[in-house]
Design an enzyme around this catalytic site. Structure first.
Site, PDB file in Angstrom:
ATOM      1  N   ASP A   1       6.194  20.853   9.580  1.00 24.06           N
ATOM      2  CA  ASP A   1       5.350  20.039   8.523  1.00 24.06           C
ATOM      3  C   ASP A   1       4.480  21.134   7.432  1.00 24.06           C
ATOM      4  O   ASP A   1       3.822  22.305   8.248  1.00 24.06           O
ATOM      5  CB  ASP A   1       4.564  19.356   9.537  1.00 24.06           C
ATOM      6  CG  ASP A   1       4.033  18.171   9.131  1.00 24.06           C
ATOM      7  OD1 ASP A   1       4.430  17.196   8.937  1.00 24.06           O
ATOM      8  OD2 ASP A   1       3.067  18.237   7.981  1.00 24.06           O
TER       9      ASP A   1
ATOM     10  N   ASP B   1      13.151   0.499   2.139  1.00 24.49           N
ATOM     11  CA  ASP B   1      13.235  -0.407   1.771  1.00 24.49           C
ATOM     12  C   ASP B   1      13.343  -0.536   0.391  1.00 24.49           C
ATOM     13  O   ASP B   1      13.814  -1.854  -0.911  1.00 24.49           O
ATOM     14  CB  ASP B   1      13.674  -1.469   2.193  1.00 24.49           C
ATOM     15  CG  ASP B   1      12.120  -1.854   2.803  1.00 24.49           C
ATOM     16  OD1 ASP B   1      11.137  -1.249   2.166  1.00 24.49           O
ATOM     17  OD2 ASP B   1      11.592  -2.944   3.119  1.00 24.49           O
ATOM     18  N   GLU B   2      12.166   0.766  -0.332  1.00 25.10           N
ATOM     19  CA  GLU B   2      11.532   0.554  -1.138  1.00 25.10           C
ATOM     20  C   GLU B   2      12.599   1.026  -2.611  1.00 25.10           C
ATOM     21  O   GLU B   2      12.544   0.542  -3.241  1.00 25.10           O
ATOM     22  CB  GLU B   2      10.898   1.111  -2.023  1.00 25.10           C
ATOM     23  CG  GLU B   2       9.581   0.670  -0.896  1.00 25.10           C
ATOM     24  CD  GLU B   2       7.497   0.585  -0.930  1.00 25.10           C
ATOM     25  OE1 GLU B   2       7.501   0.838  -2.054  1.00 25.10           O
ATOM     26  OE2 GLU B   2       6.992   0.916  -0.566  1.00 25.10           O
TER      27      GLU B   2
ATOM     28  N   TYR C   1       7.416   6.407  -6.599  1.00 22.74           N
ATOM     29  CA  TYR C   1       7.317   6.594  -5.635  1.00 22.74           C
ATOM     30  C   TYR C   1       9.529   6.067  -4.903  1.00 22.74           C
ATOM     31  O   TYR C   1      10.043   7.161  -4.158  1.00 22.74           O
ATOM     32  CB  TYR C   1       6.516   5.481  -4.461  1.00 22.74           C
ATOM     33  CG  TYR C   1       7.142   6.149  -2.368  1.00 22.74           C
ATOM     34  CD1 TYR C   1       7.158   7.097  -1.952  1.00 22.74           C
ATOM     35  CD2 TYR C   1       7.519   4.536  -2.072  1.00 22.74           C
ATOM     36  CE1 TYR C   1       7.398   6.987  -0.821  1.00 22.74           C
ATOM     37  CE2 TYR C   1       7.677   4.681  -0.940  1.00 22.74           C
ATOM     38  CZ  TYR C   1       7.659   6.054  -0.256  1.00 22.74           C
ATOM     39  OH  TYR C   1       7.912   5.712   1.234  1.00 22.74           O
TER      40      TYR C   1
ATOM     41  N   TYR D   1     -10.505   2.791  -5.824  1.00 20.93           N
ATOM     42  CA  TYR D   1     -11.112   1.248  -5.620  1.00 20.93           C
ATOM     43  C   TYR D   1     -11.980   0.918  -5.937  1.00 20.93           C
ATOM     44  O   TYR D   1     -12.759  -0.388  -6.362  1.00 20.93           O
ATOM     45  CB  TYR D   1     -11.389   1.090  -4.290  1.00 20.93           C
ATOM     46  CG  TYR D   1      -9.834   1.243  -3.589  1.00 20.93           C
ATOM     47  CD1 TYR D   1      -9.138  -0.298  -3.377  1.00 20.93           C
ATOM     48  CD2 TYR D   1      -9.861   1.839  -2.518  1.00 20.93           C
ATOM     49  CE1 TYR D   1      -7.762  -0.408  -2.883  1.00 20.93           C
ATOM     50  CE2 TYR D   1      -8.336   2.032  -2.061  1.00 20.93           C
ATOM     51  CZ  TYR D   1      -7.342   0.438  -1.888  1.00 20.93           C
ATOM     52  OH  TYR D   1      -6.244   0.851  -1.133  1.00 20.93           O
TER      53      TYR D   1
END
Ligand code: NAD
Ligand code: TYD
Length: 348
Positions: free
Chosen positions: A34, A132-133, A156, A347
């Protein structure tokens, strides 16, 4: 003894996969590879880091030469690849980082595995963990099956779709043994608070607004992270070479209903008057290109490999909230520093 390299093992899902393998297979050496980006955190693995069959290697999968060195040193029998840039909103701001890690990084790992295994593939396996995207967006009905056409919309999902194609291409072209899993949205302990559920838990604890994109009617299919780790274990060991498996729990929620359920459970656990947290819900500007609905048909993994999730959504959510309530130091650590700048930009 088998050597297994798990990439992205310090991240949310990766840390649960590492724990599953290290504790369940004492005869495996598990190497957690990683780069420790903002999303990687070795605190996630404190409880298992001193076990003799666990080792951490800091390496960036975009660095082909270093990855090859690591593969040469550890001579892995298996690779379980989770390292990725994983957040859709960040991919909208900086798509290139997603191409580098998710596409180039995956190809670097495939090249290293192919080179080390030198076309002698007996007992070897590359397991690519995907989403699943890649299938795009569903309308009000229907489910994604393994045969659904790829139709990614966000940077993505486009990068993950590309990585899936490369893994299949290495199988079809070079015979590299592989399996691929496409999983629905995960939730659970150690989830970085940029994603919907941990972000709302964090904001409820800090009495901050709960930002709901658009009208809140977008739908996701949620799976408890430990159930995803168990699915990966199952497919890695029992999946058919060259096949892909959709992983999910038939658990669809509209975002607004999910956040209301979360508020209800949080109020009960915090001893708040019912309805306190719901007052924090705030509808904000929609995400560009927001996919309406994801939903997985998990029949294949269930029928062929006997897999099914171990907890209901209500149980998993309760475990998750309890984990955050008992690990507020973890939450404070990951939300100090860079997170503040990200939050402000996203945001404000
Ligand atoms: P995460 O963002 O929590 O963790 C990603 C990990 O990868 C971190 O530890 C990070 O340090 C590491 N990493 C990032 N770039 C790296 C690089 N260049 N080199 C080495 N390591 C690097 O992600 P996650 O949510 O745990 O997702 C893990 C995998 O599962 C991803 O491949 C993702 O696409 C897939 N997935 C996620 C979900 C979900 O709901 N989170 C669902 C389905 C599939
Ligand atoms: P997220 O957790 O980012 O996962 P993904 O985009 O991979 O599905 O988002 C889940 C859903 O919640 C998605 O429809 C976007 C929505 N969402 C919000 O409404 N507000 C937020 O602040 C975030 C992060 C997500």
């Amino acid at each position: 003894m088998k050597n297994i390299i798990i990439t992205g093992g310090a991240g949310f899902i990766g840390s649960h996969v590492v724990r599953e393998f290290v504790t369940k297979y004492p005869n495996y050496k598990v190497i957690n590879l990683d780069a420790l980006t903002y999303a990687g955190n070795l605190e996630n693995l404190k409880d298992i880091e001193s076990l003799p069959n666990y080792e951490f290697v800091k390496a960036d999968i975009t660095d082909a030469a270093h990855i090859f060195e690591v593969f040469q040193k550890y001579q892995p029998d298996g690779v379980i690849h989770l390292a990725a840039e994983s957040h859709v909103d960040r991919s909208i701001t900086d798509p290139t980082a997603f191409v580098m890690t998710n596409v180039i990084g995956t190809v670097n790992l495939l090249n290293a595995a192919k080179e080390i295994w030198k076309d002698n593939y007996e007992g070897k396996r590359f397991h690519h963990v995907s989403t699943d995207e890649v299938f795009g967006a569903l309308g009000d009905t229907g489910l994604f099956t393994e045969d659904t056409k790829y139709d990614p919309h966000s940077p993505y999902s486009a990068s993950k779709a590309s990585s899936d194609h490369f893994v299949r291409a290495y199988h079809d072209t070079y015979g590299l043994p592989m399996v691929l899993t496409n999983c629905s949205n995960n939730y659970g302990p150690n989830h970085f608070p940029e994603k919907l559920i941990p972000l709302c838990i964090h904001n409820i604890l800090n009495k901050k607004p709960l930002p709901i994109y658009g009208d809140g009617k977008y739908t996701r299919d949620w799976l408890f992270v430990i159930d995803h780790a168990k699915a990966i274990d199952n497919v890695f060991h029992n999946g058919k070479n060259g096949d892909s498996y959709n992983v999910g729990g038939f658990n669809e929620w509209q975002n607004i209903d999910l956040v209301k359920e979360l508020c209800k459970q949080m109020d009960a656990k915090l001893g708040n008057t019912a309805g306190t947290s719901e007052q924090l819900i705030t509808f904000v500007k929609d995400r560009p290109g927001h996919d309406l609905r994801y939903a997985i048909d998990a029949t294949k993994i269930n029928e062929e490999l006997g897999y099914e999730p171990s907890v209901t959504f209500e149980q998993g959510l309760s475990i998750t909230i309890d984990w955050y309530l008992n690990n507020q130091e973890w939450l404070n650590n990951v939300t100090s520093g860079d997170y503040q700048g990200y939050y402000e930009k996203q945001y404000s």
